[in-house]
Scaffold this active site. Sequence first.
Site, PDB file in Angstrom:
ATOM      1  CE  LYS A  63      -5.995   1.968  -0.594  1.00  0.00           C
ATOM      2  NZ  LYS A  63      -6.363   2.148   0.764  1.00  0.00           N
ATOM      3  CE  LYS A 117      -3.594   2.404   2.574  1.00  0.00           C
ATOM      4  NZ  LYS A 117      -4.536   2.355   3.695  1.00  0.00           N
ATOM      5  CE1 TYR A 126     -14.822   3.384  -2.717  1.00  0.00           C
ATOM      6  CE2 TYR A 126     -12.879   3.733  -4.096  1.00  0.00           C
ATOM      7  CZ  TYR A 126     -13.453   3.582  -2.849  1.00  0.00           C
ATOM      8  OH  TYR A 126     -12.661   3.631  -1.730  1.00  0.00           O
ATOM      9  CB  SER A 186     -11.124   7.532  -3.454  1.00  0.00           C
ATOM     10  OG  SER A 186      -9.867   7.960  -2.963  1.00  0.00           O
ATOM     11  NE  ARG A 195      -5.996  10.213   3.372  1.00  0.00           N
ATOM     12  CZ  ARG A 195      -4.737  10.291   2.995  1.00  0.00           C
ATOM     13  NH1 ARG A 195      -4.182  11.481   2.833  1.00  0.00           N
ATOM     14  NH2 ARG A 195      -4.023   9.209   2.808  1.00  0.00           N
ATOM     15  NE  ARG A 245      -3.664   7.721   5.841  1.00  0.00           N
ATOM     16  CZ  ARG A 245      -4.238   8.244   6.920  1.00  0.00           C
ATOM     17  NH1 ARG A 245      -3.552   8.420   8.027  1.00  0.00           N
ATOM     18  NH2 ARG A 245      -5.514   8.616   6.886  1.00  0.00           N
ATOM     19  CD  GLU A 274       5.860  -3.489   3.729  1.00  0.00           C
ATOM     20  OE1 GLU A 274       5.214  -4.363   4.352  1.00  0.00           O
ATOM     21  OE2 GLU A 274       6.280  -2.453   4.272  1.00  0.00           O
TER      22      GLU A 274
HETATM   23  C1  PBG Z   1      -7.094   3.427   5.522  1.00  0.00           C
HETATM   24  C2  PBG Z   1      -7.528   3.343   4.105  1.00  0.00           C
HETATM   25  C3  PBG Z   1      -7.403   4.322   3.138  1.00  0.00           C
HETATM   26  C4  PBG Z   1      -7.952   3.797   1.963  1.00  0.00           C
HETATM   27  C5  PBG Z   1      -8.412   2.515   2.259  1.00  0.00           C
HETATM   28  N1  PBG Z   1      -8.120   2.243   3.589  1.00  0.00           N
HETATM   29  C6  PBG Z   1      -6.916   5.712   3.230  1.00  0.00           C
HETATM   30  C7  PBG Z   1      -5.515   5.996   3.507  1.00  0.00           C
HETATM   31  O1  PBG Z   1      -4.662   5.118   3.612  1.00  0.00           O
HETATM   32  O2  PBG Z   1      -5.227   7.186   3.658  1.00  0.00           O
HETATM   33  C8  PBG Z   1      -8.023   4.517   0.651  1.00  0.00           C
HETATM   34  C9  PBG Z   1      -9.017   3.983  -0.308  1.00  0.00           C
HETATM   35  C10 PBG Z   1      -9.312   4.890  -1.454  1.00  0.00           C
HETATM   36  O3  PBG Z   1      -8.673   5.930  -1.678  1.00  0.00           O
HETATM   37  O4  PBG Z   1     -10.259   4.548  -2.189  1.00  0.00           O
HETATM   38  N2  PBG Z   1      -8.150   3.076   6.389  1.00  0.00           N
END
Ligand code: PBG
Length: 331
Positions: free
Chosen positions: A255, A201, A320, A281, A211, A224, A240
């Site tokens: 991801k 990730k 989505y 997203s 968010r 992050r 990882e």
């Molecule tokens: C963390 C989480 C995130 C997403 C899924 N799980 C946000 C992040 O890491 O900041 C992002 C998913 C997306 O952008 O569709 N709980």
Amino acid sequence: MSSIGSFPERRPRRLRRTPALRRLVAETEISVNDLIAPLFVKEAIGQPNPVSSMPGVVQHTLESLVKATSELVTLGVPAVVLFGIPAHRDATGSGATDPNGIVPLALRAVRDEVGDSLVLITDCCLDEYTDHGHCGLLDASGRVANDATLERYSEMATCHAAAGADLVAPSGMMDGQVRAIRSSLDAESYPDVGILAYAAKFASSFYGPFRDAVDVEIAGGGDRRSYQEDPANGREALVEVALDVAEGADMVMVKPALPYLDVISEVRRRVDVPVAAYQVSGEYAMVKAAAGNGWLDEPAVALESLVAIKRAGAGSILTYFARDIARELGR
Ligand code: PBG
């Protein structure tokens, strides 16, 4: 094109001449069985609440969530990932382990409605529940504390298991999170609850609209990058993934998806557990925004993106577009 130094001439266009020929030789096909729909459910709201940066996506009430899941079952979508948005947040993300929190309530309500016809996956991470918006607990100096966070993830995973999750999906990128969760699931007698690990990730700007979807803002304009991976590092992603498989991940995820096809493809080559990819997203929002302006053909671009992600090696895709694509495929 002629093949190098040989006769007869190879003419690949022969196999593209008719739709039936093209169907016959297609190497990759998206099926409804490949789709996992991410869904948001929010505590203490009376009406579903549209997410402005993700047209077509809402924060669900329990009631609208149950309706949405039964529609997905009808369409043949096999799985959903649930994200909870609590009414209250605090430093330790205590809402994340409340047995009557929004995700456990959602799991029970959905299970009641759809039984085992839908795989229920839960995002296992603290960012939606902490007041500072980080995915883990903070130590005295404000840094994300790895091992203390593992305990919270383990509690969260068993809380979701108790409420009926089929798979938990740790997404916080703490070191050792899969091992910690696997041992507590086993210790608490949930050996059949599996782990879909957000293994590779990346610290991606493509998460922006998410968010909004979960009302999370990182305190003090933080980011992050001390726990999610550097987008520059493809080899590190393989480390990882190998760790997560060794720690007991049943499935691994990459991801975001489209900007990381190289990682998906290499992960697919290296591991034998199922590989998922998350079309996040921002990937969704870009297509929606361009289509809203009449600049792109939305269903065509969505489908082409999913085909590319699958061609790279993902067997399941969190998207989505799941409901719309499932409808499209069912036509
Ligand atoms: C963390 C989480 C995130 C997403 C899924 N799980 C946000 C992040 O890491 O900041 C992002 C998913 C997306 O952008 O569709 N709980």
